[in-house]
Design a protein around this motif. Structure first.
Motif, PDB file in Angstrom:
ATOM      1  N   ASP A   1     138.860  39.415  67.688  1.00 43.55           N
ATOM      2  CA  ASP A   1     138.909  39.637  66.717  1.00 43.55           C
ATOM      3  C   ASP A   1     139.900  41.279  65.982  1.00 43.55           C
ATOM      4  N   GLY A   2     139.814  40.909  64.665  1.00 42.56           N
ATOM      5  CA  GLY A   2     141.077  42.044  63.985  1.00 42.56           C
ATOM      6  C   GLY A   2     140.380  43.372  63.824  1.00 42.56           C
ATOM      7  N   GLN A   3     139.364  43.184  62.650  1.00 44.62           N
ATOM      8  CA  GLN A   3     137.995  44.019  63.025  1.00 44.62           C
ATOM      9  C   GLN A   3     137.697  45.102  63.583  1.00 44.62           C
ATOM     10  N   ALA A   4     137.726  44.189  65.007  1.00 45.12           N
ATOM     11  CA  ALA A   4     137.190  45.273  66.059  1.00 45.12           C
ATOM     12  C   ALA A   4     138.464  45.850  66.862  1.00 45.12           C
ATOM     13  N   LEU A   5     139.682  44.757  66.349  1.00 47.60           N
ATOM     14  CA  LEU A   5     141.289  45.991  67.215  1.00 47.60           C
ATOM     15  C   LEU A   5     141.404  47.027  66.043  1.00 47.60           C
ATOM     16  N   ARG A   6     141.377  47.306  64.992  1.00 46.93           N
ATOM     17  CA  ARG A   6     141.283  47.885  64.004  1.00 46.93           C
ATOM     18  C   ARG A   6     140.431  49.098  64.439  1.00 46.93           C
ATOM     19  N   ALA A   7     138.901  48.313  64.660  1.00 43.78           N
ATOM     20  CA  ALA A   7     138.196  50.051  64.596  1.00 43.78           C
ATOM     21  C   ALA A   7     138.751  50.475  65.861  1.00 43.78           C
ATOM     22  N   GLU A   8     139.126  49.875  66.966  1.00 46.08           N
ATOM     23  CA  GLU A   8     139.558  50.554  68.507  1.00 46.08           C
ATOM     24  C   GLU A   8     141.406  51.206  68.579  1.00 46.08           C
ATOM     25  N   LEU A   9     141.565  50.653  67.243  1.00 45.40           N
ATOM     26  CA  LEU A   9     142.807  51.658  67.281  1.00 45.40           C
ATOM     27  C   LEU A   9     142.526  52.812  66.047  1.00 45.40           C
ATOM     28  N   GLY A  10     142.115  53.045  65.563  1.00 46.03           N
ATOM     29  CA  GLY A  10     141.650  54.294  63.986  1.00 46.03           C
ATOM     30  C   GLY A  10     141.744  53.737  62.947  1.00 46.03           C
ATOM     31  N   TYR A  11     141.927  52.675  62.619  1.00 45.69           N
ATOM     32  CA  TYR A  11     141.801  52.238  61.635  1.00 45.69           C
ATOM     33  C   TYR A  11     140.223  52.318  61.138  1.00 45.69           C
ATOM     34  N   HIS A  12     140.565  52.245  59.352  1.00 46.37           N
ATOM     35  CA  HIS A  12     138.928  52.564  59.006  1.00 46.37           C
ATOM     36  C   HIS A  12     138.634  51.125  58.385  1.00 46.37           C
ATOM     37  N   LYS A  13     137.682  51.389  57.925  1.00 41.36           N
ATOM     38  CA  LYS A  13     137.746  49.969  57.066  1.00 41.36           C
ATOM     39  C   LYS A  13     138.171  50.320  55.615  1.00 41.36           C
ATOM     40  N   GLY A  14     138.463  49.475  54.515  1.00 36.73           N
ATOM     41  CA  GLY A  14     139.223  49.925  53.471  1.00 36.73           C
ATOM     42  C   GLY A  14     140.894  50.745  53.891  1.00 36.73           C
ATOM     43  N   GLU A  15     140.660  50.823  54.574  1.00 39.55           N
ATOM     44  CA  GLU A  15     142.418  51.397  54.457  1.00 39.55           C
ATOM     45  C   GLU A  15     143.578  50.420  54.661  1.00 39.55           C
ATOM     46  N   GLN A  16     144.588  50.480  53.717  1.00 39.93           N
ATOM     47  CA  GLN A  16     145.877  49.712  54.282  1.00 39.93           C
ATOM     48  C   GLN A  16     146.548  49.884  55.302  1.00 39.93           C
ATOM     49  N   ILE A  17     147.139  49.465  56.208  1.00 41.33           N
ATOM     50  CA  ILE A  17     147.677  50.424  57.137  1.00 41.33           C
ATOM     51  C   ILE A  17     149.083  49.071  57.350  1.00 41.33           C
ATOM     52  N   CYS A  88     148.162  45.777  61.311  1.00 44.25           N
ATOM     53  CA  CYS A  88     148.379  45.939  59.598  1.00 44.25           C
ATOM     54  C   CYS A  88     148.088  45.466  58.826  1.00 44.25           C
ATOM     55  N   ASP A  89     147.901  45.315  58.002  1.00 50.76           N
ATOM     56  CA  ASP A  89     147.831  44.987  56.624  1.00 50.76           C
ATOM     57  C   ASP A  89     149.246  44.240  56.635  1.00 50.76           C
ATOM     58  N   LEU A  90     150.589  45.085  56.937  1.00 53.65           N
ATOM     59  CA  LEU A  90     151.982  45.336  56.386  1.00 53.65           C
ATOM     60  C   LEU A  90     153.068  46.299  58.001  1.00 53.65           C
ATOM     61  N   ALA A  91     153.963  45.230  58.103  1.00 49.62           N
ATOM     62  CA  ALA A  91     155.057  46.012  59.156  1.00 49.62           C
ATOM     63  C   ALA A  91     156.323  46.142  57.903  1.00 49.62           C
ATOM     64  N   VAL A  92     156.987  47.601  58.388  1.00 49.66           N
ATOM     65  CA  VAL A  92     158.534  47.489  57.333  1.00 49.66           C
ATOM     66  C   VAL A  92     159.221  47.598  59.001  1.00 49.66           C
ATOM     67  N   VAL A  93     160.420  46.784  58.707  1.00 49.80           N
ATOM     68  CA  VAL A  93     160.971  46.796  60.465  1.00 49.80           C
ATOM     69  C   VAL A  93     162.331  46.069  60.114  1.00 49.80           C
ATOM     70  N   GLN A  94     163.208  46.503  61.489  1.00 51.24           N
ATOM     71  CA  GLN A  94     164.387  46.119  61.297  1.00 51.24           C
ATOM     72  C   GLN A  94     164.965  44.504  61.629  1.00 51.24           C
ATOM     73  N   GLY A  95     165.782  43.738  61.372  1.00 56.02           N
ATOM     74  CA  GLY A  95     165.338  42.621  62.157  1.00 56.02           C
ATOM     75  C   GLY A  95     165.751  41.972  63.476  1.00 56.02           C
ATOM     76  N   GLY A  96     165.105  42.948  64.603  1.00 57.95           N
ATOM     77  CA  GLY A  96     164.979  41.988  65.186  1.00 57.95           C
ATOM     78  C   GLY A  96     164.664  40.848  65.946  1.00 57.95           C
ATOM     79  N   LEU A  97     165.161  40.230  66.409  1.00 56.97           N
ATOM     80  CA  LEU A  97     164.272  39.177  67.203  1.00 56.97           C
ATOM     81  C   LEU A  97     162.231  39.526  67.532  1.00 56.97           C
ATOM     82  N   THR A  98     162.660  40.472  68.713  1.00 56.54           N
ATOM     83  CA  THR A  98     161.488  40.462  69.757  1.00 56.54           C
ATOM     84  C   THR A  98     160.128  41.287  68.934  1.00 56.54           C
ATOM     85  N   THR A  99     160.630  41.526  67.957  1.00 54.15           N
ATOM     86  CA  THR A  99     158.992  42.292  66.598  1.00 54.15           C
ATOM     87  C   THR A  99     159.383  41.357  65.835  1.00 54.15           C
TER      88      THR A  99
END
Length: 181
Positions: A1-17, A88-99
């Motif tokens: 459940d994405g919304q439950a996970l976001r709430a557990e992590l402290g991300y609020h409804k309407g935020e773009q993480i 998250c709504d978006l990640a910015v990362v290097q090009g590593g395989l695992t991530t």
């Protein structure tokens, strides 16, 4: 459940993480600095943007910005980072395989910057991500702060493209090995 996970992590409804992470070495410092430089423009265009920059063990987060900015958080470490990437709504990362494959498996949009002379990131990882139709590859040398801000605005919250990863590979391999025995 994405919304439950976001709430557990402290991300609020309407935020773009937006999670920004470059791994455990100091190699990603330049990318972190450039993404942080892109933050004000991205925030202006996306008022609900909350960017969390994970510096890693070799980069002091306090050395990355001169003054605090609303919506921008710098952390040296995030426990179970994969959960934050999945929420998250978006990640910015290097090009590593695992991530990048974690993001692909979580069906999250992401922007990645392969290290210029890193064979695996530029060929194997990129080829795999292209096969899955995942992520947006950008060239660090060609992308200034305004190009990164524009990419963040274009990619954030975009539905994941491409094919889902089949997670049953281990079970299939075990069945095939068992058949040989």
């Amino acid at each position: 459940d994405g919304q439950a996970l976001r709430a557990e992590l402290g991300y609020h409804k309407g935020e773009q993480i937006c999670i920004v992470t470059v791994g455990g070495s100091g190699v990603g410092r330049s990318l972190l600095e450039r993404v942080i430089a892109a933050f004000p423009e991205a925030k202006r265009r996306l008022p609900a943007l909350r960017m969390i920059v994970v510096a890693g063990p070799r980069i002091d987060p306090a050395s990355l910005v001169a003054k605090p900015q609303a919506g921008l958080e710098l952390r040296p470490y995030v426990d179970r980072l994969y959960r934050h990437l999945a929420a998250c709504d978006l990640a910015v990362v290097q090009g590593g395989l695992t991530t990048t494959m974690e993001l692909c498996a979580s069906r999250r949009p992401f922007i990645y910057f392969p290290l210029r002379h890193h064979f695996e990131q530029n060929f194997h990882v990129r080829h795999r991500l292209e096969r899955f139709g995942a992520g947006r590859c950008m060239d660090f040398a060609a992308a200034g702060a305004s190009e990164i801000a524009a990419a963040i605005v274009e990619e954030i919250g975009r539905p994941a493209a491409g094919k889902a990863i089949d997670a049953g590979g281990a079970a299939r391999a075990a069945e095939e090995i068992a058949a040989l025995l």
